[in-house]
Every structure is written in structure tokens, then in C-alpha cells.
Design an enzyme around this catalytic site. Structure first.
Site, mmCIF file in Angstrom:
data_model
loop_
_atom_site.group_PDB
_atom_site.id
_atom_site.type_symbol
_atom_site.label_atom_id
_atom_site.label_comp_id
_atom_site.label_asym_id
_atom_site.label_seq_id
_atom_site.Cartn_x
_atom_site.Cartn_y
_atom_site.Cartn_z
ATOM 1 N N GLY A 140 26.076 25.071 -16.546
ATOM 2 C CA GLY A 140 26.249 26.474 -16.858
ATOM 3 C C GLY A 140 27.457 27.038 -16.134
ATOM 4 N N CYS A 141 27.965 28.154 -16.624
ATOM 5 C CA CYS A 141 29.180 28.719 -16.023
ATOM 6 C C CYS A 141 28.918 29.253 -14.621
ATOM 7 C CB CYS A 141 29.765 29.800 -16.928
ATOM 8 S SG CYS A 141 28.600 31.076 -17.448
ATOM 9 N N TYR A 142 27.809 29.979 -14.425
ATOM 10 C CA TYR A 142 27.489 30.448 -13.078
ATOM 11 C C TYR A 142 27.246 29.279 -12.117
ATOM 12 C CZ TYR A 142 26.836 35.355 -14.594
ATOM 13 O OH TYR A 142 27.006 36.628 -15.063
#
Length: 343
Positions: free
Chosen positions: A145-147
Site C-alpha cells: 500500500g502507498c501509506y
């Protein structure tokens, strides 16, 4: 060596970013470009920035259309990737930009996503300890995921070096609106976003929390507990993560900086900035780079790390292509010599 690649979910932000990068990859030929509700449309109507691919017609996202390629990128909602991936040939390299295959703990998946766990694939963040070896020759890859990408890059060196306490990690991340996808939502329209910031998923409710805890726990060799708060920022793309953790007794600022330098000095895409220089999201926009800085706060006994990435590039599509390169034995940086955009 020419690799045939299919991209699903091509009408969305993540799928469009995968295509943008692949269009400049020296070893790739783009085959099927698929979507679901937008099947039959010209790609240029939905992704007008992809000029060289504008005349391509989107096909339906089916196993038949995706089969017959060396590599398939799945940029689909969670749940959809697992169903299609299970039907693709084992010899095809399948790279899932969705969440379906990231988590190792079935109970965590069921708690946060509310469906059956589809299994765990090699995790596509090469900068983590041991991940390059895990990705070499892999035919199934889960894109982080980006986070979690920004959070894990920020804190993994400290946990891997046994310098940080595992029980009081606080991470706050601000993301551009593209992280929420293209679907129309009231809280994402310009009038709501411009000149305003707002948190969401507060109190441990965000689905990326267990993924962050998983990665940091693997680095530490023990359970790491994280308080994670995401924030919507008035920009189209980019993530700024500020992560803090208690340092172990006797740890010095010099030891902390050396741990991060040892982890990233030889990395092509992750940059520990010179002391005193703090990163901004604009510096990495449109690139596969991450920039970070850290400081030791002696008053609280905590390390503070700020890391910036482009959520669509290093946080999704760039990381996916980087992982593909490693899996296929290509130069890791192939197709990714993209610099940030300024101003």
C-alpha cells in the site's frame, strides 16, 4: 529481451500510472489494456496524458484477455484481484497492486477487509531486509500500500538495527486525493478539498494499519504496535509521513543516523537527505524516489522521521515495475529513470 505485459484496471489512477511507466520501459511491449465498466472506450478519453496509447481500446477484464502475456498487472479493487489471479497460469508473473495478497495474518485480513484471505505473496518493497532475494524469480508479487511504503521506509532501518522500542510507534501521514481513487465522492471534490485538511480512519481503523505493523514487526523480530492516522491533503498526489518511535536506552543520534545511512546509502530510489534538509512532496512527484530526514528528540527520547513519496509512483506503480524488474532479472532501475517535477 522483450516482455509482453497486460494491464488491468487501466481506467483508474494506479492502472494509468503503470501504463505511463511501462510506455517508457525499454524491455516492455504493452499488450492487453483492460477495464471493467469502461471496456470499449478509447484509453485517450480516460487517460488523456497517455498520448502514445490514446487510440488503444480498453478490453474487458477477463482471464482470456489477460492470458498469454509474460506479465499481468492487476490494478483492481480488493477482492477482484484474487479471483482473477487464481485463474492465470503459474508461469505468468502476476503483480497485484491491490491489497488481496499483502497480509500474512488471515485474521487481520478478515477483520479489516471482511472477506476470506486469499493467501500471501512476496512483498514488493525491495528496500526492506531480504525482499530483493524474495522477489528474484517470483511469479506472484503483492505491491505494498502507498501509506505502508512510506511508513516502512521511514522506520524499518531503526527496527532492523535494534535501536527502537516496539510498543509506542506513532505515524501520521498526509496524502493527496488520488490515493482514494477515481470514483466520485463528495469529500474529494475541489470545493471540499481546496484549502482544507481532514483526518480519516482515526483510532486504528485504517486498513493499512496491520500492513504497517506486519512490516515493522518483521524487521524488529518482535511484535510492533502502531498508532496510524492518515490525513487527506489538498494536493492531487504525494504522501508526507511523519513517524516517531521511542529509542532504546543508550541510543545516540549518531547511531540512529548511521543506521539509516547504512540502510539506504546504496539504494537507487531512497535518499537520506543531508542533515538539516527536510523533504517536501513536490521533490518526488512523478518519480519512483523517496526522500527522508530524521532527527533525535532528546526531550522525549524519540526518533522523528519524515519520508515523502509519490503515492502513485513509488507508492504503487513505480514500486510494481521495480519489483517486476527484479523478478525477471532486468536492471532494477529499467523504465524508472524519472526525476521529480518542479515547481
Amino acid at each position: 529481451m522483450t516482455i509482453s505485459v497486460a494491464v488491468s484496471g487501466a481506467s483508474g489512477y494506479a492502472g494509468g500510472e503503470v501504463l505511463r511507466i511501462l510506455a517508457g520501459h525499454p524491455d516492455v511491449t504493452i499488450g492487453a489494456i483492460t477495464a471493467h465498466s469502461n471496456a470499449g472506450s478509447r484509453l485517450g478519453e480516460l487517460q488523456p496524458h497517455l498520448h502514445g496509447l490514446a487510440s488503444r481500446i480498453l478490453e474487458d477484464t477477463t482471464v482470456e484477455n489477460l492470458s498469454g502475456h509474460d506479465v499481468v498487472f492487476l490494478a483492481l479493487p480488493h477482492g477482484a484481484s484474487a479471483e482473477i489471479a487464481a485463474q492465470l497460469p503459474e508461469g505468468t508473473v502476476v503483480i497485484d497492486a491491490g491489497a488481496d495478497h499483502r497480509l500474512e495474518d488471515p485474521a487481520a485480513w478478515e477483520k479489516f477487509y471482511g472477506s476470506a484471505h486469499a493467501g500471501t505473496w512476496p512483498y514488493g518493497l525491495p528496500e526492506l531486509p531480504g525482499q530483493r532475494e524474495a522477489l528474484k524469480g517470483a511469479t506472484r508479487i503483492a505491491v505494498p500500500g502507498c501509506y505502508p511504503t512510506s511508513a516502512l521506509l521511514a522506520l524499518t532501518p531503526g527496527f532492523a538495527a535494534n535501536l527502537l522500542e516496539p510498543d509506542d510507534v506513532v505515524i501520521v501521514s498526509a496524502s493527496g486525493t488520488s490515493g482514494a481513487g477515481k470514483a466520485a465522492k463528495v469529500n474529494l471534490i475541489g470545493a471540499e478539498v481546496m484549502g482544507s485538511m481532514s483526518p480519516y480512519g482515526v483510532g486504528g481503523g485504517h486498513r493499512h494499519t496491520p500492513e504497517i505493523e506486519q512490516g515493522l514487526s518483521n524487521a524488529a523480530g518482535e511484535r510492533v504496535t502502531v498508532s496510524f492516522t492518515p490525513t487527506l491533503a489538498p494536493m492531487s498526489r504525494g504522501i508526507l509521513t511523519t513517524a516517531t518511535a521511542k529509542v532504546k536506552a543508550g541510543t545516540t543520534a549518531e547511531q540512529l543516523r548511521q543506521a539509516w545511512a547504512d540502510a539506504y546509502d546504496d539504494e537507487p530510489f531512497v535518499h537520506l537527505l543531508p542533515e538539516g534538509q527536510w523533504p517536501g512532496t513536490k521533490s518526488v512527484q512523478g518519480s519512483n524516489h523517496a526522500a527522508m530526514q530524521l532527527a533525535f528528540d532528546p526531550h522525549t527520547g524519540r526518533v522523528v522521521v519524515t519520508c515523502v513519496i509519490d503515492n502513485l509512483t513509488k507508492g504503487t506503480a513505480g514500486g510494481a515495475v521495480q519489483s517486476m524488474n527484479i523478478a525477471l532479472g532486468l536492471p532494477e532501475t529499467a523504465g524508472l529513470n524519472l526525476q521529480g517535477v518542479a515547481p
